[in-house]
Design a protein around this motif. Structure first.
Motif, short mmCIF file in Angstrom:
data_model
loop_
_atom_site.label_atom_id
_atom_site.label_comp_id
_atom_site.label_asym_id
_atom_site.label_seq_id
_atom_site.Cartn_x
_atom_site.Cartn_y
_atom_site.Cartn_z
N PHE A 1 0.82 -1.22 0.00
CA PHE A 1 0.00 0.00 0.00
C PHE A 1 0.85 1.26 0.00
CE2 PHE A 1 -2.68 3.32 1.80
CZ PHE A 1 -3.87 3.13 1.11
N PHE A 2 1.87 1.32 0.85
CA PHE A 2 2.64 2.56 1.00
C PHE A 2 3.84 2.63 0.06
CE2 PHE A 2 0.43 2.47 5.15
CZ PHE A 2 -0.13 3.74 5.10
N ARG A 3 4.47 1.51 -0.20
CA ARG A 3 5.67 1.56 -1.04
C ARG A 3 5.33 1.42 -2.53
NH1 ARG A 3 11.10 1.03 0.25
NH2 ARG A 3 12.48 0.23 -1.39
N LEU A 4 4.47 0.46 -2.85
CA LEU A 4 4.12 0.23 -4.25
C LEU A 4 2.87 0.98 -4.68
CD1 LEU A 4 4.90 -3.60 -4.53
CD2 LEU A 4 6.41 -1.63 -4.89
N LYS A 5 2.16 1.55 -3.71
CA LYS A 5 1.05 2.47 -3.95
C LYS A 5 -0.15 1.84 -4.65
CE LYS A 5 3.96 6.61 -3.97
NZ LYS A 5 3.59 6.99 -2.60
N TYR A 6 -0.40 0.58 -4.38
CA TYR A 6 -1.67 0.03 -4.86
C TYR A 6 -2.34 -0.77 -3.75
CZ TYR A 6 0.79 -4.43 -6.06
OH TYR A 6 1.53 -5.60 -6.05
N PHE A 7 -3.63 -0.97 -3.90
CA PHE A 7 -4.44 -1.67 -2.92
C PHE A 7 -4.17 -3.17 -3.05
CE2 PHE A 7 -8.81 -3.02 -1.40
CZ PHE A 7 -8.67 -2.52 -0.12
N PRO A 8 -3.85 -3.87 -1.97
CA PRO A 8 -3.42 -5.27 -2.08
C PRO A 8 -4.57 -6.27 -2.26
CG PRO A 8 -3.35 -4.58 0.20
CD PRO A 8 -3.70 -3.35 -0.59
N ASP A 9 -5.59 -5.88 -3.05
CA ASP A 9 -6.67 -6.83 -3.31
C ASP A 9 -6.24 -7.92 -4.29
OD1 ASP A 9 -6.51 -4.99 -5.36
OD2 ASP A 9 -8.68 -4.79 -5.63
N ASN A 10 -5.02 -7.78 -4.82
CA ASN A 10 -4.48 -8.84 -5.69
C ASN A 10 -3.62 -9.84 -4.91
OD1 ASN A 10 -2.26 -7.18 -5.13
ND2 ASN A 10 -1.37 -7.39 -7.17
N TYR A 11 -3.43 -9.60 -3.63
CA TYR A 11 -2.51 -10.43 -2.84
C TYR A 11 -2.91 -11.90 -2.84
CZ TYR A 11 0.58 -11.78 1.03
OH TYR A 11 1.54 -12.38 1.79
N SER A 12 -4.16 -12.17 -2.54
CA SER A 12 -4.61 -13.56 -2.50
C SER A 12 -4.83 -14.16 -3.89
CB SER A 12 -5.88 -13.68 -1.65
OG SER A 12 -6.17 -15.03 -1.38
N PRO A 13 -5.55 -13.47 -4.81
CA PRO A 13 -5.74 -14.05 -6.15
C PRO A 13 -4.42 -14.36 -6.85
CG PRO A 13 -7.22 -12.20 -5.84
CD PRO A 13 -6.29 -12.20 -4.67
N CYS A 14 -3.43 -13.47 -6.72
CA CYS A 14 -2.14 -13.66 -7.40
C CYS A 14 -1.14 -14.46 -6.55
CB CYS A 14 -1.53 -12.31 -7.78
SG CYS A 14 -2.52 -11.39 -8.98
N ARG A 15 -1.59 -14.89 -5.38
CA ARG A 15 -0.77 -15.70 -4.48
C ARG A 15 0.61 -15.06 -4.27
NH1 ARG A 15 -3.02 -21.03 -4.08
NH2 ARG A 15 -0.96 -21.88 -3.54
N LEU A 16 0.60 -13.79 -3.90
CA LEU A 16 1.86 -13.05 -3.76
C LEU A 16 2.73 -13.59 -2.63
CD1 LEU A 16 0.90 -9.31 -4.42
CD2 LEU A 16 1.70 -11.06 -6.01
N TRP A 17 2.16 -14.33 -1.71
CA TRP A 17 2.98 -14.92 -0.64
C TRP A 17 4.01 -15.90 -1.19
CZ3 TRP A 17 -2.37 -16.05 -0.88
CH2 TRP A 17 -2.69 -17.34 -1.33
N GLU A 18 3.75 -16.41 -2.41
CA GLU A 18 4.69 -17.35 -3.03
C GLU A 18 5.81 -16.65 -3.78
OE1 GLU A 18 1.67 -21.08 -4.00
OE2 GLU A 18 2.12 -19.63 -5.58
N LYS A 19 5.71 -15.34 -3.95
CA LYS A 19 6.65 -14.60 -4.79
C LYS A 19 7.46 -13.64 -3.95
CE LYS A 19 3.32 -15.06 -8.55
NZ LYS A 19 2.43 -15.95 -7.79
N SER A 20 8.67 -13.34 -4.42
CA SER A 20 9.54 -12.41 -3.69
C SER A 20 9.03 -10.99 -3.87
CB SER A 20 10.98 -12.51 -4.20
OG SER A 20 11.07 -11.98 -5.52
#
Length: 385
Positions: free
Chosen positions: A63-82
């Protein structure tokens, strides 16, 4: 010197409008910050491998560094990515900073009605010789659909689809079939009593298309290809990404919001990726209903799909960024819907971050669509990585 009060009034209105427009993204950012718990509630914790504390810090970083809303976190499975990979994600087109830049350059609000109104869109497609299902009737608000379906059945059209004239995302769609002398209605994959169904707002009525047999092998729903295109300043139409959507179970529609699955399709070949996803972050290597494996499956008439997407965009050059849903029939691809404001999260969920593609990155830079300094400084991206 005579003071023209009318001119002064208009100048004041214009300046006030600019101040309001400039402030809207910041107000929306505050509201989005307050809505961060909503994203937290949407994480599929059965799939996520991080702790809730780690995810909370990830949300703040995005939210603060990349400046977008993290509603893509779960659909894009960002926990698996660096985190180094996260910067290549553009995020949702509806986020405040993205929306501001898109409105300025590639998605002008003044022209949205052309695509949002299905009647207007069909008329313009016909004028440009773009194949699209014919609108057979427009049903008024409150009008029972049973009589309309029965009338068209007597004319020989037994399978119909009723759509909100201004709807999107597959919501409010009702399918009807004429069987055994009666009209049957299907909504959300379940047969429902048609006697109680009336139009909620204006609805358009189209004949249900007969899709290509190779698309039906995967799912019995009407399965579409979502193609996202951007028209560069030199007139070139660039394919930003393509993915297939498939309904599940007895559903007649393929929208992710209605439980469908998205699978990336190679832009050059039309072959499906090894895995598909749904909105709940589940991963599928095969379709859960048909059991057919996705990897390498060939979408039929792929060259025609790409050519149609480019033709559509060339016909609407006043709107540089479009999403469109294309069905494939035995006679060729047809446009089901043109989307003025598609959600980029679904595209990046299916195929990965769009800014990994050098040509897309250059096009977004050209229109000043990038929303943080980390995206603007992706020097290695320009070198083709």
């Amino acid at each position: 010197m005579k003071l023209d009060l009318e001119v002064l009034s208009e100048c004041c209105k214009a300046k006030a409008s600019k101040i309001v427009d400039a402030g809207v993204p910041y107000v929306r950012r505050i509201l989005r910050f307050l809505a961060l718990p909503y994203c937290f509630s949407k994480v599929n914790w059965k799939e996520c491998t991080k702790t809730k504390i780690e995810v909370a810090f990830d949300f703040l970083y995005i939210f603060f560094r990349l400046k977008y809303f993290p509603d893509n976190y779960s659909p894009c499975r960002l926990w698996e990515k660096s985190k180094a990979e996260w910067v290549y994600y553009y995020g949702s087109n509806y986020d405040p900073y993205q929306r501001r830049q898109l409105r300025k350059a590639v998605q002008p609000a003044a022209y949205e009605i052309v695509f949002q109104d299905k009647v207007v869109s069909e008329m313009l497609c016909k004028a440009n010789q773009i194949p699209t299902p014919k609108i057979m009737r427009v049903v008024k608000d409150g009008q029972p659909i049973e009589g309309v379906a029965a009338d068209l059945a007597r004319e020989g059209v037994e399978r119909l689809i009723f759509k909100p004239r201004f709807g999107k995302g597959g919501g409010g769609i009702i399918c009807t079939e004429f069987r055994d002398g009666k009209v049957k209605a299907i909504s959300r994959g379940e047969e429902v009593s048609i006697a109680r169904i009336a139009a909620k707002g204006e609805m358009v009525v189209q004949e249900f298309i007969n899709q290509h047999k190779d698309m039906s092998k995967i799912s019995a729903s009407t399965n579409t290809i979502r193609a996202v295109t951007i028209r560069r300043s030199n007139g070139e139409v660039l394919i930003v990404g393509t993915y297939a959507r498939f309904g599940v179970g007895s559903s007649k529609v393929d929208n992710l919001s209605q439980g469908g699955i998205c699978v990336a399709a190679d832009i050059n070949t039309g072959k499906l990726a090894p895995s598909g996803f749904d909105r709940l972050s589940h991963v599928f290597e095969m379709h859960p209903t048909s059991g057919l494996a996705f990897i390498g499956y060939q979408i039929p008439l792929w060259d025609g799909v790409i050519n149609l997407a480019k033709k559509v965009h060339s016909s609407f050059e006043f709107y540089p960024l479009l999403g469109m849903d294309i069905a494939v029939t035995e006679h060729g691809p047809v446009i089901i819907e043109i989307n003025s404001g598609y959600d980029n999260v679904d595209l990046e969920q299916a195929q990965g971050p769009i800014l990994r593609n050098l040509q897309v990155y250059e096009a977004y830079t050209e229109y000043d669509l990038l929303i943080n300094k980390y995206q603007r400084n992706l020097k290695h991206s320009q070198q083709g990585s």
